[in-house]
Design an enzyme around this catalytic site. Structure first.
Site, PDB file in Angstrom:
ATOM      1  N   ASP A 275     -15.851 -11.916 -17.416  1.00 45.76           N
ATOM      2  CA  ASP A 275     -16.994 -12.202 -18.270  1.00 45.76           C
ATOM      3  C   ASP A 275     -17.578 -13.539 -17.803  1.00 45.76           C
ATOM      4  O   ASP A 275     -16.958 -14.285 -17.049  1.00 45.76           O
ATOM      5  CB  ASP A 275     -16.604 -12.254 -19.760  1.00 45.76           C
ATOM      6  CG  ASP A 275     -17.837 -12.091 -20.659  1.00 45.76           C
ATOM      7  OD1 ASP A 275     -18.977 -12.191 -20.154  1.00 45.76           O
ATOM      8  OD2 ASP A 275     -17.671 -11.863 -21.867  1.00 45.76           O
TER       9      ASP A 275
HETATM   10  C1  BGC Z   1     -21.157 -11.721 -22.548  1.00 48.74           C
HETATM   11  C2  BGC Z   1     -21.250 -10.496 -21.670  1.00 48.74           C
HETATM   12  C3  BGC Z   1     -22.577 -10.511 -20.953  1.00 48.74           C
HETATM   13  C4  BGC Z   1     -22.689 -11.803 -20.156  1.00 48.74           C
HETATM   14  C5  BGC Z   1     -24.000 -11.936 -19.410  1.00 48.74           C
HETATM   15  C6  BGC Z   1     -21.380 -12.992 -21.762  1.00 48.74           C
HETATM   16  O1  BGC Z   1     -21.430 -14.097 -22.587  1.00 48.74           O
HETATM   17  O2  BGC Z   1     -19.895 -11.774 -23.186  1.00 48.74           O
HETATM   18  O3  BGC Z   1     -21.115  -9.338 -22.438  1.00 48.74           O
HETATM   19  O4  BGC Z   1     -22.698  -9.389 -20.131  1.00 48.74           O
HETATM   20  O5  BGC Z   1     -22.578 -12.906 -21.043  1.00 48.74           O
HETATM   21  O6  BGC Z   1     -25.044 -12.128 -20.294  1.00 48.74           O
END
Ligand code: BGC
Length: 892
Positions: A275
């Site tokens: 993530d």
């Molecule tokens: C989220 C993800 C997301 C990523 C990009 C993260 O903070 O948990 O689900 O895809 O950001 O925006």
């Protein structure tokens, strides 16, 4: 109209169904056994690129560059060897493109919880397909090229979970099958899906640091199960790890989760990415099997760090090569070698997508109460409707990664006005304020050119301790969007906003200026407010503390020169490194008379004189959002919407509540209202979808994908959500008793049970035929029956099949406790009035299994299992039994 009633006849004989059938509807829903270990798009790459030989040709520097993102939304390219980059995009309800708030327009689809509520896997697949088409408009070449960061499949553990709406259900089978369908729709149309967040990511509070203490059994049966089903059935080409720790180890370096379960036991060989900002080490994460650190520039995977680790022997080249191979395999799988160019983002407002979003939205709506058949509204006999609450807002999506710049948004008020025309008078009153942050300061402000809006200036300041210089040049004229401004898309050292404000009224008006950075507001050159430095973006974007509201006295008609200055936090100050140099701020305003107005009274007056009162309530994206869990189950803000409903219902017995939220909310007024529709977040067509159901163009067929408890105290995770913040631990003490697996044993605690939902027509289920009657390892059971629509309008019904093991006493006292029943399969059928269709629900031996912690594998106990068929988790009948003659184990 009658509410949906169901009568079940049961026979325990096998035989052929007589041919009342109009359409044969057969939906094999069962989980299949682990099979092929390769994943492939249905339009497979024609490229003959030999990934293995490419890996051999890469220098160490090139390999390292491939192990992390190149900026927020790309992998790295290696031009020397013709390796193109891949673009990824969020998110849960559409393809946003590169900008969080004001980017290229995109179709906004219903949230996953709403897709789950349709209980229609075919519809979920069609949504996946349309999302693939959308994703291509955000930078993909014709065949394939973009990876979509979704779907999210983590189970709903508590109604307080801020990101539940992004995810499907409390039930792992429903979540897994709906996710698999979306993934198939995406990947059969050339777009790689990224299933997330692996694993046990059920809360936002302390999401980067919380340690989830969970038993192996609950992990396997509840929290990993949707991943397992979707991965085995649909083979998503990518997976994203979660931020949290699981049993003491961060997910990205959790050998048990990523190496043992995901790779070795399930045979997953797609790409694993972290993530965003969710890598916690260099060596462990690489060795565990996380291929890509997102985003770039990397925190851990720098050339210097890798060289040092290789030299010390803490990392080996073989592990690096494995990770690089996986990245290159994805580049190949999505066809990028043949189509290396990235097409610029475009906004394609496709009529087919508009229709699909409206259809899917309406099909996800759940009718929960319909006293006296108040719905559908017979507008021809209504001279006036009070349209109250948030009817002029479109609750299209939740907040955070789900944000996108929708092509358009239809509000319920607009849709209703269009549908009823001149025939029925609509009486509008807002009745309740629900803002979390004050609305954006737009009204009465003009920019340098005298146009509505602000002039925004951006500036690079080398030394951020020096005040903003006066020679800043306007970079662009900026009209504030209606939602929070986030300057995350680009890096500016400083931002200044200038405008002339001419108030429409005199008063001590309210304003607010929360920011990530250091924000100040000057009025006529004088410092009116200094928010102080705020280096933690989470305080701004992830709920955080409530904004500080300030008052300033303004005189009507006088012009004030306003200036907002925001300095970016220094890199070393930014609590999240990837956010260094990025600014976020929100400038809110509300006139004193609006802020302090008694809005309930005018709503009550409108309701008193109306034939029907519709009260639109819900959680806006400010309240239900990534980064923020709810403090309680009450509708925001601070009781305002509950007060409105109670006051309106007290003067008009024909009150219908239309609630938009991704989670169950407290309903202290439920006994006083005549009708209730649960509408989730339906995307850009939300208003039309809701009005289609309100006026009966569509008979409601959504069924709850999550139990609605009476209060938060009644939920199984109560006391253990969001956990002990002092120790950073959350104990999943309820084990496998999540959702109906808990409420089945405490029926008094649930207000609306899992699977429930009414219709404008009535269905009867015919005798069920179960074949075969013995369940063996690897075997499948099919339940066939007829569904008859005995009402006057067309409708859709969800046939739900549950499997109930014998109680523990009958299985042996040494056997682990089992839930009373589990969902084994389901099928949604459309039935014309006074007609019948046959439905078939198939389920596998895995529905009878539990995770045996002693033996560390799946186990199926011998004995009888009851087969229950119904249209909710409480309205069902035992239609027969199946037998397991010999206990067996399998897996892991
Ligand atoms: C989220 C993800 C997301 C990523 C990009 C993260 O903070 O948990 O689900 O895809 O950001 O925006």
């Amino acid at each position: 109209m009658a509410a949906s009633v169901i009568s079940l006849a049961c026979v325990e004989i096998q035989g052929t169904l007589d041919k009342l059938t109009l359409h044969e509807t057969v939906r094999p829903h069962a989980q299949r056994l682990p099979q092929k270990k390769t994943v492939a798009l249905s339009v497979p790459s024609q490229s003959d690129v030999d990934v293995q030989s490419l890996v051999k040709q890469l220098t160490l520097q090139e390999k390292v560059s491939l192990l992390a993102g190149d900026g927020l939304w790309h992998t790295a390219a290696v031009k020397r060897l013709g390796i193109p980059r891949i673009k990824v995009t969020d998110g849960p309800n559409g393809a946003r493109g590169e900008l969080f708030t004001s980017g290229t327009k995109a179709a906004c689809f219903p949230a996953a919880v709403s897709i789950a509520a349709t209980w229609d896997t075919g519809l979920a697949k069609r949504i996946g397909r349309a999302m693939a088409e959308e994703t291509k408009t955000k930078g993909a070449s014709v065949l394939t090229a973009t990876t979509r960061l979704g779907p999210t499949v983590c189970p709903h553990r508590s109604p307080l979970g801020g990101r539940n709406f992004e995810s499907f259900s409390e039930d792992p089978l429903l979540a897994g099958l709906q996710a698999a369908s979306v993934i198939q729709g995406l990947q059969e149309n050339g777009i790689a899906a990224t299933i997330k967040h692996f694993a046990a990511n059920e809360q936002e509070t302390m999401r980067n640091a919380i340690d989830v203490v969970v038993s192996e059994r609950a992990l396997r049966e509840i929290y990993l199960k949707p991943f397992e089903i979707a991965i085995k059935q649909a083979k998503p080409l990518a997976l994203m790890t979660s931020y949290n720790l699981v049993n003491g180890v961060h997910a990205d370096q959790n050998t048990h989760l990523v190496k043992e379960i995901l790779h070795e036991q399930w045979g997953y060989d797609g790409l694993v990415m972290s993530d965003y900002g969710g890598t916690n080490s260099l060596e462990d994460t690489i060795k565990t099997g996380v291929d890509l650190e997102m985003p770039g520039p990397p925190r851990h995977r720098t050339l210097a760090a890798v060289e040092k680790a290789l030299a010390s022997g803490s990392l080996d080249m073989a592990s690096i090569d494995d990770r690089v191979r996986s990245v290159l395999q994805l580049v190949k799988n999505v066809g990028k070698f043949e189509h290396p160019d990235e097409i610029p983002e475009t906004a394609v407002n496709h009529p087919d997508h508009q229709r699909l979003i409206r259809e899917a939205g309406a099909d996800g709506i759940v009718l929960l109460k319909n006293k006296g058949g108040i719905l559908p509204l017979q507008t021809s006999s209504l001279s006036s409707i009070a349209v109250l609450g948030q009817s002029k807002t479109c609750f299209s999506n939740g907040g955070g990664s789900a944000n996108l710049n929708a092509h358009y948004k239809i509000t319920p008020y607009e849709a209703l006005q269009k549908a009823v025309g001149e025939t029925t008078e609509l009486r509008y009153a807002i009745g309740a304020q629900i803002y979390r942050k004050l609305p954006c300061w737009t009204s009465g402000v003009t920019d340098h050119n005298g146009q509505p809006g602000w002039t925004m200036l951006e500036y690079d300041v080398k030394d951020k301790n020096v005040p903003l210089s006066d020679d800043m040049q306007p970079q662009r004229v900026y009209a504030f969007p209606q939602t929070t401004y986030m300057a995350i898309e680009h890096i500016s050292d400083a931002v200044r906003l200038e405008g002339t404000f001419t108030p429409a009224s005199s008063g001590a008006h309210y304003f607010s200026l929360p920011a990530f950075g250091h924000a100040k507001l000057f009025i006529d050159g004088e410092l009116a407010y200094d928010a102080g430095p705020s280096p933690d973006p989470r305080a701004f974007s992830e709920g955080g503390p409530f904004e500080e509201k300030k008052q300033h006295h303004f005189v009507q008609g006088k012009s004030y020169q306003l200036r907002v200055e925001v300095l970016a936090p220094k890199p070393e100050q930014a609590a999240i490194p990837m956010m260094a140099g990025r600014i976020m701020f929100h400038l809110g305003f509300m006139a004193q008379e609006d802020y302090e107005e008694d809005v309930v009274t005018s709503a009550v007056e409108a309701a008193k004189r109306a034939d029907v009162a519709l009260v639109f309530v819900g959680n806006s994206a400010e309240w239900e959002t990534e980064g923020h869990d709810a403090a309680n189950m009450s509708l925001p803000a601070f009781g305002s919407q509950d007060r409105l409903i109670e006051a309106v219902a007290a003067v008009n017995p024909r009150t219908v509540v239309i609630n938009c939220s991704g989670v169950p909310v407290a309903m202290p007024w439920i006994d006083s209202v005549a009708g209730l529709l649960q509408c989730w977040y339906q995307g850009q067509e939300a208003g039309n979808a809701i009005v289609d159901v309100l006026l009966g163009a569509v008979s409601p067929s959504g069924r709850l994908p999550v139990s609605f408890p009476r209060s938060v105290e009644d939920t199984p995770s109560y006391g253990n959500f969001p956990g002990d913040l002092a120790t950073g631990t959350v104990n999943y003490a309820e084990g496998i008793k999540v959702g109906y697996r808990h409420y089945d044993k405490h029926p008094d605690k649930v207000l609306f049970p899992f699977g429930a939902g009414l219709s404008y027509t009535s269905f009867e289920f015919g005798p069920a035929v179960i074949t075969p009657r013995e369940l063996v390892h690897g075997g499948f059971i099919t339940v066939r029956l007829q569904v008859k629509n005995v009402g006057a309008v067309a409708g859709k019904e969800v046939v739900q099949v549950y499997l109930a093991p014998l109680p523990t006493e009958a299985r042996g006292a040494d056997r682990p406790e089992r839930p009373i029943k589990v969902l084994a399969g389901f099928s949604k059928v459309a039935v014309a009035p006074q007609s019948a269709v046959s439905a078939a629900v198939e389920f596998s031996f895995e529905s009878a299994a539990f995770w045996d912690e002693k033996a560390d594998c799946w186990a199926v106990d011998c004995g009888e299992y009851a087969v229950l068929v119904g249209n909710s988790s409480v309205n069902h009948t035992k239609v027969g039994t199946i037998v397991v003659n010999e206990s067996f184990t399998y897996g892991p």
